[in-house]
Write a protein that holds these residues in place. Structure first.
Motif: not given
Length: 469
Positions: A58, A62-63, A65, A395, A398, A414, A417, A421
């Motif tokens: 997860t 997210s990373y 993006e 996170i 974001i 992400a 999203y 996140p």
């Protein structure tokens, strides 16, 4: 020299091997013993690894993006600086240099040396090579330092040298782990499997003698959190690939994809490896493995007397490749911090091979010092709280950056999203709160190390202002 001198030479395969290779060190071969003592059952042993794997994947999604938004060297340090302010970025960088990265390098190098001693007993950590009075140094510590220095030297010769070692060793250890899983399942023992899984979801404390004790509901949550310290350490360093974004081809696409592929591959391997343990070893033997070396005990069942040698070689390959990826990536963070005036100025220079040579050697010195201290293991337990805290902040960044930079190009967004996140943040926060309640010794030392960075930051920024005047 500027960051533009970095040469983008790493392909998707190379980047994926850095993710997977940096994650797989010695943890998967050891920490399941402590997890089993904490949770006491097969179901919860697998659940701890599954929860950690879900959190890791997860976070990696997210990373993706953030890496597409800031495809340059520095990774998480840059994300935090851009989302919050330079102080938050510096506190991460300071924690990263002082403990997170350098102590990890030390721990992995000493693990390499400890398992080399299975082949060459003279290298054992139980022997004394030098007695300096207040400090005794074992042959294992000397070998660990030699490995750190060797890998640092190789990486100062250019990104291609590090890339070759990383890809070769990571592919080798992935194949080795799949081989262990395959032969382990072929050695499947139905009576042990039935015994281990007959009461799979009873969450309890277990000791090697076989006795167990039950938890209250609240204490059970604390036991799961304590167990995850080991699995999180074993699954960490997946974000190292973001630090070398300046050397990856098509970083907007390949960093995010490599994060997902690398973390997914490792999560699957970790799950299957632990299932293999429960297929050949009673839980009491997993919990009571000598020096927590579960893989050695399992391999002796699977391969017979040759099992110890096989696992020793596997762990040597695994830790050597793991440390190469961590050493390669870490120096790029210090490089970017130096460019911002928040680290030693020379760390912001590239050598003739277009890599941050000074930053690599500085990292080497600190990692060797941790190897000599023998305190890296305790520090890594203490810092897990801080590591997860910074992951949560990153996170959450974001959401902040989508407000601050709504029109910035985002070639990758992400996945899941905002749901995934948010789930990660809730899970990470729960982990940290439970550690504060049940394992405070794993929390406040890491917090102190991080907060020590605040006065250092203001000293550095005041000097920079004076220089500009």
């Amino acid at each position: 020299m500027s960051e533009s001198n970095f040469k983008p030479t790493l392909r998707l395969l190379d980047a994926t091997m850095i993710v997977a290779g940096s994650m797989i060190g010695s943890g998967i071969f050891i920490v399941s013993a402590d997890i089993t003592r904490n949770v006491g059952s097969s179901g919860w042993l697998i659940a701890v690894w599954l929860i950690t794997g879900f959190m890791t994947i997860t976070a990696a999604l997210s990373y993706g993006e953030l890496s597409a938004l800031f495809p340059k060297a520095g990774g998480q340090y840059v994300y935090l600086k851009e989302a919050y302010n330079p102080l938050v970025g510096f506190l991460y960088g300071w924690s990263f240099f002082s403990v997170i990265q350098t102590a990890t390098i030390a721990a992995v190098a000493v693990a390499f040396a400890k398992f080399t001693a299975y082949i060459f007993p003279v290298i054992s950590e139980d022997h004394i090579a030098l007695d300096l009075g207040l400090l005794t140094i074992s042959p294992a510590q000397l070998l660990s330092i030699a490995v750190i220095v060797l890998l640092t030297y190789i990486n100062t010769r250019g990104i291609k040298s590090g890339k070759l070692i990383q890809t070769t060793f990571t592919l080798t250890k992935l194949l080795s782990l799949f081989g262990l899983i395959l032969f382990g399942l072929l050695a499947f023992k139905p009576e042990i499997w039935q015994q281990n899984w007959s009461n799979a979801w009873s969450l309890q404390s277990r000791i090697s003698s076989g006795s167990t004790s039950s938890y209250t509901i609240f204490a059970a949550l604390g036991a799961v959190a304590a167990s995850m310290v080991g699995s999180i350490f074993s699954s960490d360093s997946w974000n190292n690939v973001t630090f070398i974004a300046g050397e990856i081809k098509n970083p907007q696409r390949n960093i995010g994809l490599s994060l997902f592929l690398g973390t997914l591959i490792v999560t699957i391997i970790y799950m299957l490896t632990n299932i293999t343990y429960t297929a050949v070893l009673p839980l009491n033997e997993i919990a009571g493995a000598e020096k927590d070396r579960v893989a050695v005990t399992a391999s002796q069942v699977i391969f017979g007397p040759a099992g110890t040698l096989i696992i020793a070689i596997m762990i040597m390959i695994s830790t050597f490749g793991c440390n190469n990826g961590i050493i390669l990536a870490g120096a790029r963070v210090y490089f970017t911090m130096a460019k911002d005036g928040l680290f030693f100025r020379k760390a912001g220079e590239l050598n003739n091979n277009n890599v941050p040579g000074y930053a690599l050697w500085l990292q080497c010195i600190f990692a060797c010092a941790w190897s000599l201290s023998g305190k890296y293991g305790q520090l890594l337990d203490m810092i897990s709280f801080v590591v997860v805290g910074f992951y949560m902040l990153t996170i959450a960044g974001i959401f902040i950056l989508r407000r601050k930079k709504p029109d910035a190009p985002r070639p990758y967004k992400a996945f899941g999203y905002p749901v995934l996140p948010v789930i990660y943040i809730i899970m990470g926060l729960s982990f940290c709160i439970l550690l504060i309640i049940f394992k405070p010794g794993y929390t406040w030392p890491g917090m102190i190390i991080t907060l020590l960075g605040i006065p250092i930051y203001y000293v550095l920024t005041s000097k920079r202002v004076v220089e500009l005047q």
